[in-house]
Scaffold this active site. Sequence first.
Site, mmCIF file in Angstrom:
data_model
loop_
_atom_site.group_PDB
_atom_site.id
_atom_site.type_symbol
_atom_site.label_atom_id
_atom_site.label_comp_id
_atom_site.label_asym_id
_atom_site.label_seq_id
_atom_site.Cartn_x
_atom_site.Cartn_y
_atom_site.Cartn_z
ATOM 1 N N ASP A 94 -1.744 -0.861 5.946
ATOM 2 C CA ASP A 94 -2.070 -0.266 7.247
ATOM 3 C C ASP A 94 -3.572 -0.289 7.519
ATOM 4 O O ASP A 94 -4.039 0.347 8.455
ATOM 5 C CB ASP A 94 -1.534 1.170 7.344
ATOM 6 C CG ASP A 94 -2.278 2.128 6.439
ATOM 7 O OD1 ASP A 94 -2.681 1.711 5.327
ATOM 8 O OD2 ASP A 94 -2.490 3.282 6.845
ATOM 9 N N ASP B 104 -0.417 5.046 1.060
ATOM 10 C CA ASP B 104 -0.795 5.945 2.163
ATOM 11 C C ASP B 104 -0.650 5.258 3.512
ATOM 12 O O ASP B 104 -1.252 4.212 3.748
ATOM 13 C CB ASP B 104 -2.265 6.374 2.014
ATOM 14 C CG ASP B 104 -2.423 7.558 1.089
ATOM 15 O OD1 ASP B 104 -1.771 8.583 1.329
ATOM 16 O OD2 ASP B 104 -3.204 7.452 0.127
ATOM 17 N N ASP C 227 0.857 -1.171 0.000
ATOM 18 C CA ASP C 227 0.000 0.000 0.000
ATOM 19 C C ASP C 227 0.909 1.242 0.000
ATOM 20 O O ASP C 227 2.118 1.142 0.236
ATOM 21 C CB ASP C 227 -0.857 -0.070 1.283
ATOM 22 C CG ASP C 227 -1.776 1.118 1.444
ATOM 23 O OD1 ASP C 227 -2.390 1.535 0.456
ATOM 24 O OD2 ASP C 227 -1.868 1.631 2.586
#
Length: 259
Positions: free
Chosen positions: A219, A24, A22
Amino acid sequence: MTTTTRRLGSIDELGFSAVLSDLDGVVYRGEVAVPGAVERFNRWQSEGVPYCFVTNNAEKSAAAFANKLSTLGIACTAEQVVTSGDVALEFVSGKYAPGAGLYVIGTQAFKARVAECGFALVERDAVAVLVALDRSFDYAMMTAALGNILGGADLIGTNPDLIRPLADGFEPGAGAITASIAAASGATPMFMGKPDPTIIHTAMARLGVSAADAIMIGDKLDTDILAGQRAGVTSIFVETGVPIDAHSTVLPDYLLARL
Ligand SMILES: [Mg+2]
């Protein structure tokens, strides 16, 4: 599906030959790199470990994300980024006839890509309302989306993310915009991007690797980690982004404080 989660001291404890990640909250927050992330990807680059980024952010093209990563100091080509916008455009191109009208909520860059795919950008009588992150989203746009849906349009979200990490806090995600339209119209949205595993399969195909070779770093449990699990990839939750959702039933294979 994992039933126990193990905490890692370092990602070097794992054996793998390809990395899906990922962006961000893992690589950067806003315009600021997450501590350790640039060094970690540089090490994988020098060791010849291939990596591909999978993001639910459809604000920018893959090339623009690759540029941003290069600016932060991570070697990256457009081929090494798959966005939920790419997946959404592939989906609508398969579902609707060329030239069909779409009511699009999103950045000018995203709208330009929709038009490049051969769709008409319309305000009314759309076959679908397609929602990406748009910081100018307002009541008039919600009203237009509602009108199109009451007229029979589908509701398609580029991603279900309700919240996004920034350098100094959080902002509502595209999923929050889609949810507001869903609440007003009663429509059930179709969501592209993670946790649908399509974006993971696309990334693995780009790298030419199989699920057994790869790890997925993220996250968010309900998007990153779940998408990885659905694709059969080992999942690693890093604690540098969105606070862990204690209510989620998704368990990652591994927990890691930082890359
Ligand atoms: Mg994230």
